[in-house]
Design an enzyme around this catalytic site. Structure first.
Site, mmCIF file in Angstrom:
data_model
loop_
_atom_site.group_PDB
_atom_site.id
_atom_site.type_symbol
_atom_site.label_atom_id
_atom_site.label_comp_id
_atom_site.label_asym_id
_atom_site.label_seq_id
_atom_site.Cartn_x
_atom_site.Cartn_y
_atom_site.Cartn_z
ATOM 1 N N GLU A 49 14.894 26.770 20.427
ATOM 2 C CA GLU A 49 14.147 26.011 19.419
ATOM 3 C C GLU A 49 15.070 25.396 18.374
ATOM 4 O OE1 GLU A 49 10.875 25.177 19.155
ATOM 5 O OE2 GLU A 49 10.758 25.930 21.196
ATOM 6 N N CYS A 204 3.124 11.213 25.654
ATOM 7 C CA CYS A 204 2.872 10.559 24.371
ATOM 8 C C CYS A 204 4.211 10.250 23.695
ATOM 9 C CB CYS A 204 2.011 11.463 23.485
ATOM 10 S SG CYS A 204 1.253 10.607 22.084
#
Length: 370
Positions: A49, A204
């Site tokens: 992350e 997207c």
């Protein structure tokens, strides 16, 4: 806040319906074979992350794999030297993230006996871990419901509900957090977190979104109004100022290159770089008077300078200014003995490079030199 209190919350489809649709898409199309999706634990999720912040998956994969080879667990990372950590981080940028990573690893290893907190509240107490990163660790590693809001999720949500305003704005960001929490289901936490990242990364996208195969396009307001690329709104533009510096690149007679470690605070904190001076004169020899004392000591500790050469200026851009760098190559016809290796400076040997953390422009110039 109730659904009716906020006009941006979905009126015709329930939050559960949104989650069901994206999870169904994940089962068929989601990414499930990324390196950090194997042998899942809090440490591996955390490292991935932090690396993925502002960096694409394809770029991160080799960095993650190399990092895991060197530091397979939090104890290995905590006991490493910071220079080795920064060396493996070179090229990812955001070196403050690497320094915070190192600090957090030491805290988890010593104070928490190697065990990561299992709540968002506990994780955000560690250096460099924000609310969204903490939620990703909780939901993926511990499979507990937690809401993320990274760049990919912001893009999906702003388009789905046509959320006005730049996402970095506090009011806009609060609206997006409300939306994200409304949509987050109580089950399949790991898969939901991953699919929300996947939607923004694969369908997207910033340009040319694939709306016709998106699982939530049927109630996407941007798709209905054909204004997908208008969202999210861009950050208001500002003209970045320029800062001009000379980087003094000194080579001794053995081909070693003088480097200094930068202070922990400021740009490239803790990394090794060339000494810098402000270009106050066009006379290259006079420029040495503005060089740091240790470099002047190295240069003047033997016979005269063999050659001074100035390369063309180039630009390195930070978020708030352009750094205009003019490399100045100083070749010595001796090998100074008065400046030895220390924690603050070193003679870098390109033929047998040590594991030092290097700023991107420094790495670029070293490659050009060698």
């Amino acid at each position: 806040m109730s659904q009716n209190d906020n006009p941006t919350l979905p009126q015709n489809h329930s939050a559960l319906s949104f989650a069901q649709r994206v999870l169904h898409w994940f089962d068929d199309h989601g990414r499930k074979n990324l390196p950090w999706q194997q042998d899942i634990n809090a440490y591996r999720v955390w490292i991935s992350e932090i690396m993925l912040q502002q960096t694409q998956v394809t770029t991160v994969i080799p960095y993650f794999e190399t990092f895991m080879e060197h530091f397979p667990n939090v104890h290995a990372l905590a006991s490493a030297e910071i220079d080795e950590v920064l060396h493996l981080w070179t090229g990812l940028g955001y070196y403050a993230s690497a320094r915070n990573l190192y600090k957090a690893a030491q805290q988890v290893s010593s104070s928490l006996q190697g065990e990561f907190p299992t709540t968002v509240e506990g994780l955000v107490e560690l250096p460099g871990i924000g609310r969204s990163t903490a939620a990703a660790i909780v939901s993926i590693a511990f499979e507990k419901p937690a809401t993320i809001l990274d760049g990919n999720v912001k893009r999906v949500l702003t388009r789905h509900q046509c959320v006005e305003g730049w996402p970095g704005n506090t009011k806009t960001q609060n609206t997006l957090w409300d939306l994200a929490e409304t949509y987050t289901p109580n089950n399949r936490s790991r898969d939901y977190t991953q699919v929300m990242m996947d939607l923004g990364a694969t369908l997207c996208t910033r340009s040319k979104p694939q709306c016709t195969i998106c699982p939530v396009s049927e109630d996407c307001q941007a798709f209905a109004n054909n204004c997908q690329t208008d969202f999210p709104h861009k950050k208001p533009k500002k003209v970045l100022p320029k800062k001009h510096i000379h980087m003094l690149i000194t080579l001794n007679s053995e081909g070693c290159i003088y480097l200094e470690q930068r202070p922990d605070n400021g740009i490239w904190g803790g990394l090794y770089s060339f000494p810098e001076c402000t270009p106050t004169t066009d006379n290259l020899n006079n420029m040495l008077d503005a060089a740091p004392p240790t470099l002047r000591q190295a240069i003047h500790s033997g016979p005269s300078i063999q050659e001074i050469e100035q390369w063309s200026e180039f630009k390195h851009t930070f978020s708030n200014y352009h750094l205009m760098i003019t490399p100045v190559i100083i070749r010595l016809n001796h090998s100074p003995l008065t400046v030895s290796d220390s924690n603050q400076h070193t003679w870098f040997n390109p033929s047998a490079p040590s594991k030092l953390g290097l700023a991107a422009p420094v790495k670029k110039l070293l490659s050009k030199l060698t």
